[in-house]
Design a protein around this motif. Structure first.
Motif, PDB file in Angstrom:
ATOM      1  N   ALA A  70       0.877  -1.170   0.000  1.00 19.98           N
ATOM      2  CA  ALA A  70       0.000   0.000   0.000  1.00 19.98           C
ATOM      3  C   ALA A  70       0.915   1.221   0.000  1.00 19.98           C
ATOM      4  CB  ALA A  70      -0.903   0.000   1.218  1.00 19.98           C
ATOM      5  N   VAL A  71       1.057   1.865  -1.142  1.00 20.94           N
ATOM      6  CA  VAL A  71       2.014   2.964  -1.305  1.00 20.94           C
ATOM      7  C   VAL A  71       1.273   4.300  -1.290  1.00 20.94           C
ATOM      8  CG1 VAL A  71       3.796   3.954  -2.784  1.00 20.94           C
ATOM      9  CG2 VAL A  71       3.579   1.471  -2.595  1.00 20.94           C
ATOM     10  N   ALA A  72       1.655   5.160  -0.364  1.00 13.82           N
ATOM     11  CA  ALA A  72       1.063   6.497  -0.242  1.00 13.82           C
ATOM     12  C   ALA A  72       1.857   7.480  -1.100  1.00 13.82           C
ATOM     13  CB  ALA A  72       1.067   6.944   1.211  1.00 13.82           C
ATOM     14  N   THR A  73       1.133   8.292  -1.870  1.00 15.25           N
ATOM     15  CA  THR A  73       1.742   9.251  -2.790  1.00 15.25           C
ATOM     16  C   THR A  73       0.996  10.579  -2.703  1.00 15.25           C
ATOM     17  OG1 THR A  73       2.213   7.423  -4.293  1.00 15.25           O
ATOM     18  CG2 THR A  73       2.380   9.628  -5.205  1.00 15.25           C
ATOM     19  N   PRO A  74       1.707  11.719  -2.692  1.00 17.98           N
ATOM     20  CA  PRO A  74       1.014  13.003  -2.723  1.00 17.98           C
ATOM     21  C   PRO A  74       0.397  13.251  -4.097  1.00 17.98           C
ATOM     22  CG  PRO A  74       3.386  13.355  -2.788  1.00 17.98           C
ATOM     23  CD  PRO A  74       3.165  11.880  -2.623  1.00 17.98           C
ATOM     24  N   ILE A  75      -0.803  13.825  -4.099  1.00 17.83           N
ATOM     25  CA  ILE A  75      -1.505  14.130  -5.351  1.00 17.83           C
ATOM     26  C   ILE A  75      -2.144  15.508  -5.255  1.00 17.83           C
ATOM     27  CG2 ILE A  75      -2.014  11.710  -5.884  1.00 17.83           C
ATOM     28  CD1 ILE A  75      -4.927  12.352  -4.909  1.00 17.83           C
ATOM     29  N   ASN A  76      -2.470  16.085  -6.395  1.00 20.26           N
ATOM     30  CA  ASN A  76      -3.221  17.342  -6.418  1.00 20.26           C
ATOM     31  C   ASN A  76      -4.703  17.045  -6.296  1.00 20.26           C
ATOM     32  OD1 ASN A  76      -0.698  18.327  -8.368  1.00 20.26           O
ATOM     33  ND2 ASN A  76      -1.432  19.807  -6.896  1.00 20.26           N
ATOM     34  N   GLY A  77      -5.372  17.751  -5.394  1.00 24.99           N
ATOM     35  CA  GLY A  77      -6.810  17.619  -5.219  1.00 24.99           C
ATOM     36  C   GLY A  77      -7.544  18.776  -5.875  1.00 24.99           C
ATOM     37  N   LYS A  78      -8.868  18.723  -5.853  1.00 23.37           N
ATOM     38  CA  LYS A  78      -9.693  19.716  -6.551  1.00 23.37           C
ATOM     39  C   LYS A  78      -9.812  21.045  -5.828  1.00 23.37           C
ATOM     40  CE  LYS A  78     -12.487  16.357  -8.991  1.00 23.37           C
ATOM     41  NZ  LYS A  78     -13.828  15.861  -9.256  1.00 23.37           N
ATOM     42  N   GLY A  79      -9.669  21.076  -4.525  1.00 23.79           N
ATOM     43  CA  GLY A  79      -9.772  22.332  -3.798  1.00 23.79           C
ATOM     44  C   GLY A  79     -11.086  22.470  -3.076  1.00 23.79           C
ATOM     45  N   GLY A  80     -11.423  23.701  -2.720  1.00 27.21           N
ATOM     46  CA  GLY A  80     -12.637  23.997  -1.967  1.00 27.21           C
ATOM     47  C   GLY A  80     -12.543  25.398  -1.410  1.00 27.21           C
ATOM     48  N   GLY A  81     -13.412  25.723  -0.483  1.00 24.78           N
ATOM     49  CA  GLY A  81     -13.427  27.055   0.103  1.00 24.78           C
ATOM     50  C   GLY A  81     -13.087  27.012   1.585  1.00 24.78           C
ATOM     51  N   ILE A  82     -12.451  28.070   2.061  1.00 30.87           N
ATOM     52  CA  ILE A  82     -12.127  28.221   3.476  1.00 30.87           C
ATOM     53  C   ILE A  82     -12.632  29.586   3.911  1.00 30.87           C
ATOM     54  CG2 ILE A  82     -10.298  28.340   5.206  1.00 30.87           C
ATOM     55  CD1 ILE A  82      -8.550  26.699   3.269  1.00 30.87           C
ATOM     56  N   THR A  83     -13.459  29.608   4.937  1.00 26.42           N
ATOM     57  CA  THR A  83     -13.985  30.856   5.476  1.00 26.42           C
ATOM     58  C   THR A  83     -13.585  30.939   6.939  1.00 26.42           C
ATOM     59  OG1 THR A  83     -15.876  30.708   3.992  1.00 26.42           O
ATOM     60  CG2 THR A  83     -16.078  32.212   5.851  1.00 26.42           C
ATOM     61  N   GLY A  84     -13.221  32.124   7.386  1.00 23.68           N
ATOM     62  CA  GLY A  84     -12.822  32.248   8.780  1.00 23.68           C
ATOM     63  C   GLY A  84     -12.882  33.669   9.275  1.00 23.68           C
ATOM     64  N   ALA A  85     -12.701  33.804  10.579  1.00 20.30           N
ATOM     65  CA  ALA A  85     -12.679  35.105  11.230  1.00 20.30           C
ATOM     66  C   ALA A  85     -11.606  35.076  12.311  1.00 20.30           C
ATOM     67  CB  ALA A  85     -14.035  35.429  11.833  1.00 20.30           C
ATOM     68  N   GLU A  86     -11.062  36.247  12.615  1.00 20.21           N
ATOM     69  CA  GLU A  86     -10.011  36.355  13.616  1.00 20.21           C
ATOM     70  C   GLU A  86     -10.273  37.563  14.501  1.00 20.21           C
ATOM     71  OE1 GLU A  86      -6.441  36.913  11.368  1.00 20.21           O
ATOM     72  OE2 GLU A  86      -6.458  34.895  10.556  1.00 20.21           O
ATOM     73  N   VAL A  87      -9.828  37.468  15.741  1.00 23.93           N
ATOM     74  CA  VAL A  87      -9.813  38.597  16.663  1.00 23.93           C
ATOM     75  C   VAL A  87      -8.366  38.757  17.112  1.00 23.93           C
ATOM     76  CG1 VAL A  87     -10.603  39.509  18.871  1.00 23.93           C
ATOM     77  CG2 VAL A  87     -12.171  38.177  17.444  1.00 23.93           C
ATOM     78  N   THR A  88      -7.850  39.975  17.023  1.00 26.17           N
ATOM     79  CA  THR A  88      -6.475  40.258  17.413  1.00 26.17           C
ATOM     80  C   THR A  88      -6.480  41.267  18.553  1.00 26.17           C
ATOM     81  OG1 THR A  88      -5.764  39.952  15.131  1.00 26.17           O
ATOM     82  CG2 THR A  88      -4.248  41.100  16.601  1.00 26.17           C
ATOM     83  N   PHE A  89      -5.726  40.969  19.598  1.00 29.04           N
ATOM     84  CA  PHE A  89      -5.539  41.911  20.696  1.00 29.04           C
ATOM     85  C   PHE A  89      -4.055  41.983  20.988  1.00 29.04           C
ATOM     86  CE2 PHE A  89      -5.005  42.812  25.242  1.00 29.04           C
ATOM     87  CZ  PHE A  89      -5.606  44.056  25.285  1.00 29.04           C
ATOM     88  N   GLN A  90      -3.529  43.198  21.003  1.00 26.83           N
ATOM     89  CA  GLN A  90      -2.111  43.407  21.269  1.00 26.83           C
ATOM     90  C   GLN A  90      -1.975  44.643  22.132  1.00 26.83           C
ATOM     91  OE1 GLN A  90       0.561  43.589  17.814  1.00 26.83           O
ATOM     92  NE2 GLN A  90       1.314  45.513  18.640  1.00 26.83           N
ATOM     93  N   THR A  91      -1.178  44.541  23.175  1.00 27.85           N
ATOM     94  CA  THR A  91      -0.926  45.712  24.006  1.00 27.85           C
ATOM     95  C   THR A  91       0.390  45.549  24.739  1.00 27.85           C
ATOM     96  OG1 THR A  91      -1.828  47.184  25.713  1.00 27.85           O
ATOM     97  CG2 THR A  91      -2.180  44.828  26.028  1.00 27.85           C
ATOM     98  N   PRO A  92       1.126  46.636  24.923  1.00 25.51           N
ATOM     99  CA  PRO A  92       2.285  46.549  25.806  1.00 25.51           C
ATOM    100  C   PRO A  92       1.775  46.478  27.252  1.00 25.51           C
ATOM    101  CG  PRO A  92       1.993  48.787  25.011  1.00 25.51           C
ATOM    102  CD  PRO A  92       0.967  47.936  24.316  1.00 25.51           C
ATOM    103  N   LEU A  93       2.601  45.977  28.117  1.00 23.98           N
ATOM    104  CA  LEU A  93       2.218  45.887  29.527  1.00 23.98           C
ATOM    105  C   LEU A  93       2.479  47.228  30.196  1.00 23.98           C
ATOM    106  CD1 LEU A  93       3.583  42.297  30.221  1.00 23.98           C
ATOM    107  CD2 LEU A  93       1.254  42.988  29.602  1.00 23.98           C
TER     108      LEU A  93
END
Length: 189
Positions: A161-184
């Protein structure tokens, strides 16, 4: 791996008061050569192989920024992007086990890169020096990705059973982020 890029970008385009942006295009021409040894299906000897593969792409991008106030900003971006496959996945060879279960893995020198068109939007509030609270959303339309497939291959009468990398068809990725940065700032040394 040989890559030629030709960046054509404008650092900043002052569109109107409080609004700026940039546009650009990257031309990519990639040529790969992978050398290795393979045992052809049904053969008992290893044979040297050389596999060449190349691709070219045009990668446009654009960004626009709106300074809503002195402390808030709205940003939008769109770009076509690629990521080359990892070098070990481009190898022109395979490895087989000599114990049960009989397995193996192989490279694929003909892999195409990950490809996507991505859209980003963010709202940023700079509430004090070096401090930020940001909200962002993104969508990535992935047209090609790299996955793995396992196929039976027979060598010297043994099926692996030989595993080989292949190109797939793709799809969509949706996301959201929250960023908080502050000096102390409240921490006194």
């Amino acid at each position: 791996v040989h890559e030629v890029t030709s960046p054509q970008a404008f650092e900043s385009l002052p569109l109107t008061q409080g609004m700026s942006g940039n546009i650009g295009v990257r031309l990519v021409d990639v040529q790969t050569t992978s050398d290795g040894y393979q045992q052809l299906t049904g053969a008992s000897d290893l044979a040297p192989v050389t596999i060449e593969h190349d691709y070219s792409d045009v990668l446009p991008s654009a960004n626009v920024n709106f300074n809503l106030t002195d402390t808030t900003m709205l940003r939008f971006g769109v770009a076509k992007v690629i990521a080359r496959p990892p070098l070990d996945e481009l190898r022109a060879s395979r490895t087989l086990t000599n114990w049960l279960p009989y397995t193996g893995n192989a490279g694929n020198p003909n892999l195409e890169p990950f490809e996507a068109t991505q859209f980003d939007a963010s709202y940023e509030w700079y509430f004090r020096d070096e401090a930020l609270l940001g909200f962002s959303a993104y969508y990535k339309d992935v047209s090609s990705y790299i996955g793995w497939r396992q196929d039976p291959q027979t060598f010297e009468g043994i099926t692996y059973a030989v595993a080989t990398p292949i190109n797939g068809k793709g799809g969509g990725i949706t996301g959201a982020e929250v960023t908080f940065q502050t000096p102390l700032f409240f921490w006194r040394a």
